[in-house]
Enzyme design. Structure first.
Site, PDB file in Angstrom:
ATOM      1  N   GLU A 251      -9.575   4.774  -3.943  1.00  9.64           N
ATOM      2  CA  GLU A 251      -8.357   3.703  -3.915  1.00  9.64           C
ATOM      3  C   GLU A 251      -7.429   4.961  -2.952  1.00  9.64           C
ATOM      4  O   GLU A 251      -7.058   5.999  -2.772  1.00  9.64           O
ATOM      5  CB  GLU A 251      -7.270   4.767  -5.571  1.00  9.64           C
ATOM      6  CG  GLU A 251      -5.793   4.428  -5.469  1.00  9.64           C
ATOM      7  CD  GLU A 251      -5.410   2.759  -5.007  1.00  9.64           C
ATOM      8  OE1 GLU A 251      -5.795   1.898  -5.571  1.00  9.64           O
ATOM      9  OE2 GLU A 251      -4.400   2.870  -4.372  1.00  9.64           O
ATOM     10  N   THR A 295      -4.300  -3.091  -3.644  1.00  4.75           N
ATOM     11  CA  THR A 295      -6.123  -3.486  -4.060  1.00  4.75           C
ATOM     12  C   THR A 295      -6.376  -4.770  -4.656  1.00  4.75           C
ATOM     13  O   THR A 295      -6.951  -4.599  -4.077  1.00  4.75           O
ATOM     14  CB  THR A 295      -5.877  -2.343  -5.480  1.00  4.75           C
ATOM     15  OG1 THR A 295      -5.144  -1.236  -5.245  1.00  4.75           O
ATOM     16  CG2 THR A 295      -7.309  -2.360  -5.679  1.00  4.75           C
ATOM     17  N   HIS A 410      -3.640   8.246  -6.208  1.00  6.28           N
ATOM     18  CA  HIS A 410      -2.960   6.436  -6.357  1.00  6.28           C
ATOM     19  C   HIS A 410      -1.235   7.469  -5.920  1.00  6.28           C
ATOM     20  O   HIS A 410      -0.930   8.028  -6.388  1.00  6.28           O
ATOM     21  CB  HIS A 410      -2.592   5.691  -7.134  1.00  6.28           C
ATOM     22  CG  HIS A 410      -1.895   4.775  -6.727  1.00  6.28           C
ATOM     23  ND1 HIS A 410      -0.269   4.121  -7.317  1.00  6.28           N
ATOM     24  CD2 HIS A 410      -2.517   3.069  -7.415  1.00  6.28           C
ATOM     25  CE1 HIS A 410       0.123   3.136  -6.436  1.00  6.28           C
ATOM     26  NE2 HIS A 410      -1.165   2.478  -6.323  1.00  6.28           N
ATOM     27  N   ASP A 469      -9.465   0.910  -0.257  1.00  5.93           N
ATOM     28  CA  ASP A 469      -8.688  -0.504  -0.766  1.00  5.93           C
ATOM     29  C   ASP A 469      -7.488  -0.655   0.774  1.00  5.93           C
ATOM     30  O   ASP A 469      -7.553  -1.646   1.344  1.00  5.93           O
ATOM     31  CB  ASP A 469      -8.339  -0.833  -2.274  1.00  5.93           C
ATOM     32  CG  ASP A 469      -7.349   0.604  -2.167  1.00  5.93           C
ATOM     33  OD1 ASP A 469      -7.131   1.964  -1.749  1.00  5.93           O
ATOM     34  OD2 ASP A 469      -6.777   0.213  -3.279  1.00  5.93           O
ATOM     35  N   HIS A 470      -6.757   0.376   1.228  1.00  2.00           N
ATOM     36  CA  HIS A 470      -5.213   0.311   0.939  1.00  2.00           C
ATOM     37  C   HIS A 470      -5.439   1.512   1.784  1.00  2.00           C
ATOM     38  O   HIS A 470      -5.798   2.999   1.828  1.00  2.00           O
ATOM     39  CB  HIS A 470      -4.069  -0.446   1.033  1.00  2.00           C
ATOM     40  CG  HIS A 470      -4.076  -0.341  -0.380  1.00  2.00           C
ATOM     41  ND1 HIS A 470      -3.303   0.376  -0.359  1.00  2.00           N
ATOM     42  CD2 HIS A 470      -4.451  -0.521  -1.399  1.00  2.00           C
ATOM     43  CE1 HIS A 470      -3.348   0.675  -1.974  1.00  2.00           C
ATOM     44  NE2 HIS A 470      -4.122   0.235  -2.903  1.00  2.00           N
TER      45      HIS A 470
HETATM   46  C1  GP9 Z   1      -3.950  -0.396 -10.227  1.00  2.00           C
HETATM   47  C2  GP9 Z   1      -4.725   0.063  -9.047  1.00  2.00           C
HETATM   48  C3  GP9 Z   1      -3.021   0.100  -8.262  1.00  2.00           C
HETATM   49  O1  GP9 Z   1      -5.014  -1.249 -10.869  1.00  2.00           O
HETATM   50  O2  GP9 Z   1      -5.719  -1.003  -8.369  1.00  2.00           O
HETATM   51  O3  GP9 Z   1      -2.815  -1.411  -7.877  1.00  2.00           O
HETATM   52  P1  GP9 Z   1      -2.502  -0.657  -6.322  1.00  2.00           P
HETATM   53  O4  GP9 Z   1      -1.115  -0.782  -6.491  1.00  2.00           O
HETATM   54  O5  GP9 Z   1      -3.205   0.732  -5.516  1.00  2.00           O
HETATM   55  O6  GP9 Z   1      -2.227  -2.190  -5.704  1.00  2.00           O
HETATM   56 MN    MN Z   2      -4.923   1.161  -4.263  1.00  2.00          MN
END
Ligand code: GP9
Ligand code: MN
Length: 640
Positions: A251, A295, A410, A469-470
Site C-alpha cells: 500500500e 489499489t 495508507h 500499488d500507487h
Molecule cells: C482498501 C485498500 C485501500 O481495501 O485497498 O484502497 P485505496 O484507497 O488505496 O485504493
Molecule cells: Mn492502495
C-alpha cells in the site's frame, strides 16, 4: 386555533416515520462502521432527506391521489429497505442491479430466505399501517398548496439534497466519481439514492455494451501483435515453473523512501537490503499507472495488462466484463489462486470482480481476528495480517498464486506511537511526516513475513514479488516533498515520483541484479507468465515482458503523461529524461509528439475494450473472432 384546523400534512408525518425507521435500520440492523461524528451526522440526516425527496413530490397531486401516492411509496420504500436488509444479513452487502440478475446470488438467497427474516422485523412495517390509516382521512391530512407552496416544498427537497451531498463530499471527497464502495455510498447518501445511482451507472454501462459490435477487436489485436507481442523467450523463461507465486501489493509505497533516512534511521531497511540481494531482481524505473480506482486499478493492471479507466474504478463499473485475467490463466495451469486482504470484501467491489476473474478464494476481513491491540487506522495492522495469513497459506494446494494487499501504510498514515520505530519527518505536511513511520512499519512487516514463510517451509518453493500499488503523497504536498528530496517538484519530478517498488525475489537464484529499463504495472502480467513458463498463446496485453530485448518503447500514465528511454512528458512539456530539463520548443516537431500519438491510441484502445466489453468477441482458446450474433447465441445458451 382549534385542534381540528391544525394540520400536520401526511407527507411530513411519512417523512418523519420513514426517516426514523431507515435510521434505526442503518444504525442497528446493518453493520455500518461509523468512524467520526461527521459520519454519524450524515447517517442521521440522509434518511430524512431521502424520505422527504420522495414524499414531497405528493404536494403536486390532488388530495386523493396524494394519499394514494403516499401509501404506495411507503410500501415500496419499505420493501426496498427490507429486501436490502435480508440480503445484507446473508451477504453483508447491498443489492446492486447486476447482482439481482446474477442468478446464483439470488438462488443462494432463496434457500435461506426464511431464516433471514426475523419476527421483530414486523415492526418495520408499523409505519405503513399508521400512514395507511391516516391517509384515509384525506381532508385532515392532505395538503392543497397554492403553486408557490408547491414550489417551496420542492425547493426544500433540493436544499436538503445539496446539503447532504456537500456534507458527504466533505467527508469523502469525490465520493461519486471514485464510486468507492457500496457501504460508503449507503452511509453517505442513503440506500435509496444509492439505488438511483446504481441504476444510472448500470444503464450507462449497458448502453455502451449494447452498441458495441466487436469490429474494433481485430484492429486492436493487430496492434498488439505488432507492438506488444510477448513471444520472445529469455533465459528467465520458466524460472519459476511449478513454484508458488506470492505477490505482495504494498500500500502507497513509493520509491522515494528507498535508501533514505529520517534522523539517521533508514526508512525501509528491509527493502533496501532485499533489492540488493543476489536472489532479487529489482526494477528501479517501474511506474504505477493507476487513476481514480487506486489499489483496485493497480490490481486490474496486474491481472489484465490493460489500462484502468480515466474516470471511476473499472473494478466497480465493469466488473462483469469478459477478461482473460491472470488468475483464470493460472487456474487452467492448475494453480490454486487466492487473495488476502483484511478489509471489507465489497470495498472496490472486489468480491464481484474476483469472482468474475476466477480467484479460487478471497480471504477478506472475516478471515482475520481484529482486536483493540492489532487494529487502527484502516483496520488490521500489516504485521498481524501476515502472521494470521500463514495458517491459511500453508493449507493451500500447491503450486499457488496468492496476492496479499497490505493496509497500514495508507493515508492518513496513522500509527500508535509504541509501534513506530522511526521518527516522523519534520515539514509543513502532516501527511508526509506521518508517511515515514508507517512506511517503516510496513517494511518491518515484510521482513517478518519473509521469516514466517521460511518457518512455514514455504519460502524455498516460492517466488515473492513486491509491488507498490500507487502514490501515497499527492502533489498537494509538493512543498514538503521538495524539502525532503532537495529539489523542485516540477512536471518531470512529479512523473519520476510515480515510481513504486517492484522486486522479484527468487530464493536460490543467485544472479539477482538491477534492470534500469523503464517498466510499469501494465508489464507485470506478461512478465509473471514468462517467469512461470506459460506461453502467451492467444492472450492479449498492452504490456511487454520486462526481460525481453524487444519491448514497447514507452510507459503511459492514465493522464496522458508518459516516459520513454529519452523523454518524460507531462502537462504538454517534453523533458529530457536524463537531465530533467524541458526541451526547448523549436520550429521542428517536439520529440515527444510521435509518442504522444501512440500513447493516446493505446489508452483509447484499452478504453474501447472495456466500455464495449469487446473481449467477449474474441475467443482466447483459439484466437478466433466471434460475431455479435454468435456471442448472443452463446450467451443465450449459457443462460438456459
Ligand atoms: C482498501 C485498500 C485501500 O481495501 O485497498 O484502497 P485505496 O484507497 O488505496 O485504493
Ligand atoms: Mn492502495
Amino acid at each position: 386555533m382549534q385542534a381540528s384546523k391544525f394540520k400536520i400534512p401526511l407527507f411530513i408525518i411519512a417523512t418523519v416515520l420513514f426517516g426514523l425507521k431507515t435510521y434505526i435500520v442503518y444504525k442497528y440492523m446493518f453493520n455500518l462502521s461509523i468512524e467520526n461524528t461527521m459520519q454519524e451526522l450524515i447517517l442521521f440526516l440522509n434518511p430524512f432527506v431521502s424520505a422527504y425527496l420522495v414524499f414531497a413530490i405528493s404536494v403536486w397531486l390532488k388530495p386523493r391521489r396524494q394519499m394514494k401516492y403516499l401509501r404506495w411509496t411507503m410500501v415500496i420504500g419499505t420493501l426496498v429497505l427490507y429486501l436490502n436488509l435480508v440480503f445484507y444479513r446473508n451477504f453483508t452487502d447491498f443489492i446492486t442491479i447486476p447482482v439481482l440478475f446474477q442468478g446464483n446470488n439470488a438462488a443462494d438467497l432463496g434457500g435461506s430466505l426464511l431464516s433471514l427474516m426475523h419476527v421483530p422485523d414486523i415492526f418495520l412495517f408499523l409505519d405503513i399501517a399508521i400512514v395507511w390509516f391516516l391517509s384515509k382521512r384525506t381532508t385532515r391530512f392532505a395538503v392543497d398548496f397554492p403553486k408557490a407552496g408547491k414550489i417551496a416544498a420542492t425547493a426544500v427537497t433540493f436544499l436538503l439534497l445539496t446539503a447532504n451531498v456537500v456534507l458527504a463530499e466533505m467527508e469523502r471527497p469525490m465520493l461519486f466519481v471514485r464510486a468507492f464502495d457500496r457501504e460508503y455510498l449507503v452511509k453517505n447518501i442513503g440506500i435509496f439514492n444509492y439505488h438511483a445511482y446504481d441504476a444510472t451507472m448500470t444503464t450507462k454501462t449497458k448502453a455502451q455494451r449494447v452498441l458495441a459490435d466487436g469490429s474494433e477487436v481485430k484492429e486492436i489485436e493487430t496492434y498488439m501483435r505488432e507492438n506488444t507481442s510477448n513471444d520472445e523467450k529469455t533465459d528467465l523463461f520458466g524460472i519459476a515453473k511449478d513454484k508458488n507465486v506470492i505477490f505482495v501489493s504494498v500500500e502507497s509505497m513509493q520509491n522515494f523512501v528507498l535508501d533514505e533516512e529520517v534522523n539517521g534511521k533508514e526508512i525501509t531497511p528491509f527493502m533496501n537490503d532485499l533489492k540488493e540481494s543476489k536472489d532479487t531482481i529489482f526494477f528501479p524505473n517501474f511506474y504505477h499507472q493507476t487513476a481514480q480506482g487506486k489499489t483496485s486499478d493497480s490490481e486490474f493492471l496486474v491481472e489484465n495488462s490493460m489500462y484502468p479507466l480515466p474516470r471511476g474504478a473499472v473494478y466497480f463499473t465493469h466488473a462483469s466484463n469478459e477478461y482473460n485475467s491472470l488468475p483464470e490463466i493460472l487456474n487452467e495451469e492448475d494453480y490454486y489462486t487466492s487473495v488476502y486482504h483484511a478489509n471489507n470484501k465489497s470495498f472496490w467491489n472486489r468480491d464481484s470482480m474476483y469472482g468474475n476473474i476466477g480467484y479460487d478464494k478471497f480471504f477478506d476481513e472475516q478471515s482475520f481476528e481484529e482486536n483493540e491491540e492489532n487494529s487502527f487506522g484502516w483496520g488490521l495492522e500489516d504485521k498481524a495480517f501476515f502472521e494470521q495469513s500463514i495458517k491459511y497459506l500453508k493449507e493451500q494446494d500447491q503450486p499457488f498464486y496468492s496476492k496479499f494487499i497490505t493496509l497500514t501504510h495508507h493515508f492518513p498514515f496513522e500509527l500508535p506511537e509504541d509501534k513506530a520505530n522511526i521518527d516522523k519527518y519534520d515539514s509543513n505536511s502532516r501527511t508526509l511526516n506521518n508517511y515515514m513511520p508507517t512506511a517503516r512499519y510496513t517494511d518491518e512487516s515484510l521482513e517478518d513475513f519473509f521469516q514466517q514463510l521460511k518457518d512455514a517451509g514455504l519460502y524455498e518453493d516460492s517466488i515473492i514479488v513486491l509491488m507498490g500499488d500507487h502514490y501515497g503523497i499527492s502533489d498537494f504536498h509538493n512543498k514538503a516533498m521538495s524539502q525532503f528530496q532537495g529539489k523542485e517538484i516540477d512536471g518531470y519530478q512529479h512523473v519520476q515520483n510515480q515510481r513504486v517498488p517492484f522486486m522479484i525475489h527468487i530464493p536460490g537464484y543467485d544472479k539477482g541484479k538491477q534492470y534500469d529499463k523503464i517498466t510499469g504495472q501494465i508489464d507485470v502480467k506478461p512478465t509473471l507468465l514468462h517467469l512461470m513458463g506459460i506461453d502467451e498463446g492467444n492472450d492479449l496485453s498492452f504490456g511487454t515482458n520486462m526481460f525481453a530485448e524487444d519491448r514497447k518503447d514507452f510507459i503511459a500514465m492514465r493522464d496522458g503523461s508518459f516516459v520513454t528511454d529519452e523523454y518524460v512528458y507531462k502537462s504538454e512539456v517534453c523533458y529530457d529524461r536524463e537531465t530533467g530539463e524541458p526541451i526547448e520548443e523549436t520550429a521542428e516537431e517536439s520529440p515527444c509528439a510521435p509518442f504522444q500519438e501512440k500513447v493516446e491510441k493505446e489508452l483509447g484502445y484499452s478504453d474501447s475494450l472495456i466500455y464495449g466489453d469487446l473481449l467477449r468477441f474474441y475467443n482466447f482458446d483459439d484466437g478466433k473472432h466471434q460475431t455479435k450474433e454468435e456471442v448472443e447465441e452463446l450467451e443465450k445458451s449459457a443462460d438456459q
